[in-house]
Scaffold this motif. Structure first.
Motif, PDB file in Angstrom:
ATOM      1  N   GLU A 197      11.301  15.177  -4.800  1.00  0.00           N
ATOM      2  CA  GLU A 197       9.923  15.133  -5.298  1.00  0.00           C
ATOM      3  C   GLU A 197       9.855  15.076  -6.825  1.00  0.00           C
ATOM      4  O   GLU A 197       9.097  14.291  -7.393  1.00  0.00           O
ATOM      5  CB  GLU A 197       9.142  16.346  -4.774  1.00  0.00           C
ATOM      6  N   GLU A 231       2.593   1.659  -3.499  1.00  0.00           N
ATOM      7  CA  GLU A 231       1.619   2.116  -4.491  1.00  0.00           C
ATOM      8  C   GLU A 231       1.332   3.599  -4.312  1.00  0.00           C
ATOM      9  O   GLU A 231       1.185   4.332  -5.296  1.00  0.00           O
ATOM     10  CB  GLU A 231       0.331   1.298  -4.361  1.00  0.00           C
ATOM     11  N   GLU A 232       1.257   4.048  -3.061  1.00  0.00           N
ATOM     12  CA  GLU A 232       1.038   5.464  -2.777  1.00  0.00           C
ATOM     13  C   GLU A 232       2.241   6.287  -3.232  1.00  0.00           C
ATOM     14  O   GLU A 232       2.094   7.372  -3.799  1.00  0.00           O
ATOM     15  CB  GLU A 232       0.827   5.655  -1.273  1.00  0.00           C
ATOM     16  N   LYS A 269       5.605   3.717 -15.260  1.00  0.00           N
ATOM     17  CA  LYS A 269       4.314   3.663 -15.951  1.00  0.00           C
ATOM     18  C   LYS A 269       4.516   3.432 -17.451  1.00  0.00           C
ATOM     19  O   LYS A 269       3.726   2.739 -18.092  1.00  0.00           O
ATOM     20  CB  LYS A 269       3.537   4.966 -15.736  1.00  0.00           C
ATOM     21  N   GLU A 292       8.602  11.856  -9.137  1.00  0.00           N
ATOM     22  CA  GLU A 292       7.571  11.948 -10.180  1.00  0.00           C
ATOM     23  C   GLU A 292       8.102  11.413 -11.512  1.00  0.00           C
ATOM     24  O   GLU A 292       7.400  10.703 -12.238  1.00  0.00           O
ATOM     25  CB  GLU A 292       7.128  13.406 -10.340  1.00  0.00           C
ATOM     26  N   SER A 309       8.233   7.619 -11.335  1.00  0.00           N
ATOM     27  CA  SER A 309       6.887   7.069 -11.495  1.00  0.00           C
ATOM     28  C   SER A 309       6.488   7.009 -12.964  1.00  0.00           C
ATOM     29  O   SER A 309       5.942   6.001 -13.436  1.00  0.00           O
ATOM     30  CB  SER A 309       5.880   7.920 -10.710  1.00  0.00           C
ATOM     31  N   GLU A 310       6.790   8.063 -13.704  1.00  0.00           N
ATOM     32  CA  GLU A 310       6.441   8.108 -15.117  1.00  0.00           C
ATOM     33  C   GLU A 310       7.222   7.073 -15.921  1.00  0.00           C
ATOM     34  O   GLU A 310       6.693   6.471 -16.860  1.00  0.00           O
ATOM     35  CB  GLU A 310       6.703   9.516 -15.686  1.00  0.00           C
ATOM     36  N   ASN A 312       0.829  -1.209   0.000  1.00  0.00           N
ATOM     37  CA  ASN A 312       0.000   0.000   0.000  1.00  0.00           C
ATOM     38  C   ASN A 312       0.861   1.255   0.000  1.00  0.00           C
ATOM     39  O   ASN A 312       0.545   2.252  -0.666  1.00  0.00           O
ATOM     40  CB  ASN A 312      -0.929   0.004   1.215  1.00  0.00           C
ATOM     41  N   THR A 313       1.966   1.216   0.749  1.00  0.00           N
ATOM     42  CA  THR A 313       2.874   2.363   0.830  1.00  0.00           C
ATOM     43  C   THR A 313       3.582   2.601  -0.496  1.00  0.00           C
ATOM     44  O   THR A 313       3.700   3.750  -0.960  1.00  0.00           O
ATOM     45  CB  THR A 313       3.928   2.148   1.935  1.00  0.00           C
ATOM     46  N   LEU A 328       4.805   5.459  -5.533  1.00  0.00           N
ATOM     47  CA  LEU A 328       5.155   5.411  -6.949  1.00  0.00           C
ATOM     48  C   LEU A 328       3.962   5.625  -7.882  1.00  0.00           C
ATOM     49  O   LEU A 328       4.134   5.772  -9.084  1.00  0.00           O
ATOM     50  CB  LEU A 328       5.819   4.069  -7.287  1.00  0.00           C
ATOM     51  N   ASP A 329       2.764   5.600  -7.328  1.00  0.00           N
ATOM     52  CA  ASP A 329       1.541   5.803  -8.104  1.00  0.00           C
ATOM     53  C   ASP A 329       1.389   4.758  -9.217  1.00  0.00           C
ATOM     54  O   ASP A 329       0.989   5.056 -10.341  1.00  0.00           O
ATOM     55  CB  ASP A 329       1.512   7.216  -8.711  1.00  0.00           C
ATOM     56  N   ILE A 330       1.753   3.511  -8.882  1.00  0.00           N
ATOM     57  CA  ILE A 330       1.541   2.384  -9.788  1.00  0.00           C
ATOM     58  C   ILE A 330       0.990   1.214  -8.971  1.00  0.00           C
ATOM     59  O   ILE A 330       1.259   1.123  -7.774  1.00  0.00           O
ATOM     60  CB  ILE A 330       2.837   1.943 -10.504  1.00  0.00           C
TER      61      ILE A 330
END
Length: 347
Positions: free
Chosen positions: A309, A150-151, A320, A313, A316-317, A147-148, A153-155
């Protein structure tokens, strides 16, 4: 007459050779069928020891398994978390000292990997505050950790494999040890015996106990965590290469039996052979090693790694991007990556 007899003998010889070839082929085919049936039956029994679905999958278990089956059937991209756990006697869950996230895209033949330092300061949604990421596991096990991440890395994290130190040693020993290219000469203390071993620059063959010390060493590495991460990825790829080799596929039941008490995963047994085939297909392709950028910091006397930060980001991209379905044309872009191998277990 002579020619006729010679032709008859040739035809008879050809039929004999053809007959022999057919017999051998039938025997081999029968052997493969028997092996596959036996493997499937035994593996499904042995895998019960290591199969542990996430809490969210227990609520919708059939849907989760169907999702995985469909993804593999369609060669869809997926994510997997490799977690190395240091067990503590008084702790309920222990601590996650290795967190390696990989995105796998079978269509583009590309794997992207990133190691998350254990002291990374992140927001832990199940606790409701910021703390070291390895405290997510200490408080709620693999569910809190996923859960952490996913929060962070937003994947989505589709699958995980977790192992403690003993499990790591067992895995290496079960595949018959590993061969590594030691980047520089150093000494490291072995767990259990506490003896010091010298790792000499160049090729070395390591057993499980030696491999664990190899991937845990950090203080003597001129690159610090980055160097350790590289050694860890190197070892992980070697383990996967040997574990999915033809010679070791026949030992898969023994392997699962050996590691059953120390390894957990939410990957259904029905997908093991499919994953092996997938990895065999893409293992020679470039592996993109991504890095989490940040700075070291001490707050109230506690050391943290603070992620940048903008860098987070961007990371994360990139992850993705490897999860997108580009079709066959994406294979060219994947070749721009740098080929890397490794695993990180904390010291």
């Amino acid at each position: 007459m002579t020619t006729s007899r010679q032709n008859k003998r040739k035809n008879k010889t050809r039929r004999k050779i053809l007959y022999t070839v057919l017999i051998v082929a039938m025997v081999l085919l029968s052997g493969v069928i028997v092996f596959a049936t036996n493997l499937s039956f035994q593996t499904k029994n042995a895998v019960n020891k290591i199969y542990e679905p996430l809490d969210r999958e227990k609520e919708e278990q059939n849907e989760a398994i169907e999702k995985f089956d469909n993804a593999k059937a369609e060669d869809s991209a997926f994510t997997i978390l490799l977690a190395g756990i240091e067990n503590e006697e008084k702790a309920k869950y222990g601590r996650s000292d290795v967190l390696l996230v990989a995105t796998v895209n079978p269509k583009t033949n590309k794997i992207s990997m990133v190691s998350i330092p254990r002291d990374t300061r992140v927001y832990i949604p199940d606790l409701g505050y910021n703390d070291k990421i390895n405290h997510s596991y200490a408080n709620g096990g693999i569910n809190y950790t996923i859960n952490t991440i996913e929060e962070m890395l937003d994947i989505p994290i589709d699958y995980y494999v977790s192992t403690d130190f003993q499990g790591f040693e067992d895995i290496v020993d079960t595949v018959g040890g590993i061969d590594v290219e030691v980047p520089f000469t150093f000494k490291a203390q072995l767990t259990g015996s506490l003896k010091w071993k010298t790792y000499t620059e160049g090729p070395m063959e390591l057993n499980g106990n030696e491999a664990l010390a190899y991937v845990r060493m950090r203080k003597s590495d001129p690159q610090g965590d980055i160097g350790r991460n590289n050694r860890q990825k190197q070892v992980i790829k070697e383990i996967i290469d040997k574990g999915t080799s033809i010679s070791n596929i026949t030992k898969i039941d023994d392997m699962i039996e050996d590691i059953g008490n120390n390894v957990k995963t939410n990957i259904p047994s029905s997908e093991y052979l499919g994953l092996i085939k997938t990895y065999q297909k893409i293992k020679s392709s470039p592996i993109e090693q991504l890095q989490l950028k940040g700075v070291d910091d001490t707050r109230r006397g506690v050391y943290y790694f603070i992620p940048d930060e903008e860098g987070l980001e961007e990371l994360s991209e990139q992850l993705k991007l490897n999860l997108k379905d580009f079709g066959n044309n994406a294979q060219t872009d994947s070749k721009k990556s740098t080929k890397v191998t490794d695993l990180t277990i904390g010291e």
